[in-house]
Motif scaffolding. Sequence first.
Motif, mmCIF file in Angstrom:
data_model
loop_
_atom_site.group_PDB
_atom_site.id
_atom_site.type_symbol
_atom_site.label_atom_id
_atom_site.label_comp_id
_atom_site.label_asym_id
_atom_site.label_seq_id
_atom_site.Cartn_x
_atom_site.Cartn_y
_atom_site.Cartn_z
ATOM 1 N N LEU A 27 0.805 -1.223 0.000
ATOM 2 C CA LEU A 27 0.000 0.000 0.000
ATOM 3 C C LEU A 27 0.840 1.277 0.000
ATOM 4 O O LEU A 27 0.301 2.372 0.058
ATOM 5 C CB LEU A 27 -0.937 -0.004 1.215
ATOM 6 C CG LEU A 27 -2.011 -1.100 1.213
ATOM 7 C CD1 LEU A 27 -2.709 -1.155 2.563
ATOM 8 C CD2 LEU A 27 -3.000 -0.864 0.076
ATOM 9 N N GLY A 28 2.172 1.117 -0.017
ATOM 10 C CA GLY A 28 3.058 2.265 -0.122
ATOM 11 C C GLY A 28 3.629 2.776 1.188
ATOM 12 O O GLY A 28 4.254 3.835 1.227
ATOM 13 N N HIS A 29 3.437 2.024 2.258
ATOM 14 C CA HIS A 29 3.973 2.427 3.560
ATOM 15 C C HIS A 29 5.292 1.711 3.818
ATOM 16 O O HIS A 29 5.652 0.771 3.118
ATOM 17 C CB HIS A 29 2.984 2.089 4.677
ATOM 18 C CG HIS A 29 1.674 2.786 4.525
ATOM 19 N ND1 HIS A 29 1.507 4.135 4.737
ATOM 20 C CD2 HIS A 29 0.456 2.319 4.171
ATOM 21 C CE1 HIS A 29 0.252 4.471 4.534
ATOM 22 N NE2 HIS A 29 -0.410 3.381 4.175
ATOM 23 N N GLU A 30 5.972 2.160 4.843
ATOM 24 C CA GLU A 30 7.188 1.491 5.294
ATOM 25 C C GLU A 30 6.867 0.836 6.627
ATOM 26 O O GLU A 30 6.122 1.398 7.440
ATOM 27 C CB GLU A 30 8.316 2.498 5.458
ATOM 28 C CG GLU A 30 9.638 1.886 5.827
ATOM 29 C CD GLU A 30 10.753 2.905 5.971
ATOM 30 O OE1 GLU A 30 11.810 2.530 6.490
ATOM 31 O OE2 GLU A 30 10.560 4.065 5.561
ATOM 32 N N ALA A 31 7.408 -0.342 6.870
ATOM 33 C CA ALA A 31 7.140 -1.039 8.123
ATOM 34 C C ALA A 31 8.320 -1.906 8.510
ATOM 35 O O ALA A 31 8.970 -2.502 7.651
ATOM 36 C CB ALA A 31 5.880 -1.889 8.002
ATOM 37 N N VAL A 32 8.603 -1.939 9.807
ATOM 38 C CA VAL A 32 9.654 -2.788 10.354
ATOM 39 C C VAL A 32 9.114 -3.477 11.597
ATOM 40 O O VAL A 32 8.200 -2.975 12.247
ATOM 41 C CB VAL A 32 10.929 -1.986 10.703
ATOM 42 C CG1 VAL A 32 11.539 -1.364 9.469
ATOM 43 C CG2 VAL A 32 10.640 -0.931 11.751
ATOM 44 N N ALA A 33 9.674 -4.628 11.902
ATOM 45 C CA ALA A 33 9.314 -5.355 13.117
ATOM 46 C C ALA A 33 10.574 -5.550 13.950
ATOM 47 O O ALA A 33 11.652 -5.813 13.421
ATOM 48 C CB ALA A 33 8.686 -6.695 12.774
ATOM 49 N N VAL A 34 10.420 -5.415 15.238
ATOM 50 C CA VAL A 34 11.529 -5.505 16.179
ATOM 51 C C VAL A 34 11.536 -6.893 16.819
ATOM 52 O O VAL A 34 10.488 -7.363 17.269
ATOM 53 C CB VAL A 34 11.365 -4.438 17.284
ATOM 54 C CG1 VAL A 34 12.448 -4.558 18.336
ATOM 55 C CG2 VAL A 34 11.345 -3.044 16.687
ATOM 56 N N ASP A 35 12.697 -7.537 16.845
ATOM 57 C CA ASP A 35 12.880 -8.735 17.669
ATOM 58 C C ASP A 35 13.318 -8.249 19.045
ATOM 59 O O ASP A 35 14.342 -7.568 19.183
ATOM 60 C CB ASP A 35 13.984 -9.634 17.107
ATOM 61 C CG ASP A 35 13.478 -10.701 16.169
ATOM 62 O OD1 ASP A 35 12.328 -11.156 16.340
ATOM 63 O OD2 ASP A 35 14.230 -11.078 15.256
ATOM 64 N N LEU A 36 12.534 -8.561 20.055
ATOM 65 C CA LEU A 36 12.911 -8.184 21.414
ATOM 66 C C LEU A 36 13.953 -9.157 21.949
ATOM 67 O O LEU A 36 13.994 -10.327 21.538
ATOM 68 C CB LEU A 36 11.681 -8.199 22.321
ATOM 69 C CG LEU A 36 10.602 -7.181 21.972
ATOM 70 C CD1 LEU A 36 9.399 -7.349 22.905
ATOM 71 C CD2 LEU A 36 11.135 -5.759 22.032
ATOM 72 N N PRO A 37 14.811 -8.714 22.876
ATOM 73 C CA PRO A 37 15.791 -9.620 23.471
ATOM 74 C C PRO A 37 15.110 -10.862 24.046
ATOM 75 O O PRO A 37 14.036 -10.772 24.653
ATOM 76 C CB PRO A 37 16.418 -8.766 24.581
ATOM 77 C CG PRO A 37 16.277 -7.356 24.075
ATOM 78 C CD PRO A 37 14.934 -7.344 23.389
ATOM 79 N N GLY A 38 15.712 -12.014 23.773
ATOM 80 C CA GLY A 38 15.152 -13.278 24.216
ATOM 81 C C GLY A 38 14.226 -13.928 23.205
ATOM 82 O O GLY A 38 13.676 -14.994 23.456
ATOM 83 N N HIS A 39 14.063 -13.286 22.030
ATOM 84 C CA HIS A 39 13.141 -13.778 20.999
ATOM 85 C C HIS A 39 13.796 -13.674 19.623
ATOM 86 O O HIS A 39 14.645 -12.816 19.391
ATOM 87 C CB HIS A 39 11.857 -12.951 20.994
ATOM 88 C CG HIS A 39 11.132 -12.976 22.293
ATOM 89 N ND1 HIS A 39 10.175 -13.915 22.589
ATOM 90 C CD2 HIS A 39 11.240 -12.188 23.384
ATOM 91 C CE1 HIS A 39 9.713 -13.695 23.805
ATOM 92 N NE2 HIS A 39 10.343 -12.650 24.310
ATOM 93 N N GLY A 40 13.334 -14.514 18.694
ATOM 94 C CA GLY A 40 13.782 -14.432 17.297
ATOM 95 C C GLY A 40 15.290 -14.456 17.160
ATOM 96 O O GLY A 40 15.970 -15.296 17.752
ATOM 97 N N ALA A 41 15.815 -13.504 16.389
ATOM 98 C CA ALA A 41 17.258 -13.426 16.146
ATOM 99 C C ALA A 41 18.034 -13.067 17.414
ATOM 100 O O ALA A 41 19.254 -13.191 17.446
ATOM 101 C CB ALA A 41 17.546 -12.396 15.057
#
Length: 68
Positions: A27-41
């Motif tokens: 839709l033309g927006h920018e978006a990022v997701a945060v990995d919190l400490p202890g999760h994901g990467a």
Amino acid sequence: MTRFVFVHGGFHAAWCWERTIAELERLGHEAVAVDLPGHGARVDEESTLANRRDAIVSALQPGDVLVG
């Protein structure tokens, strides 16, 4: 264009926002997701209230919309 910063809940990581981010970008927006400490990467990092806060704040830019 709006920039969104997504924060996951417990037992999740940034991956849980992949479909939402893809749709917002379509839709033309920018978006990022945060990995919190202890999760994901960042699964091997200690998870404290302070370092979770720091992870979110470091991802934010003026004008962002924070989504949790």
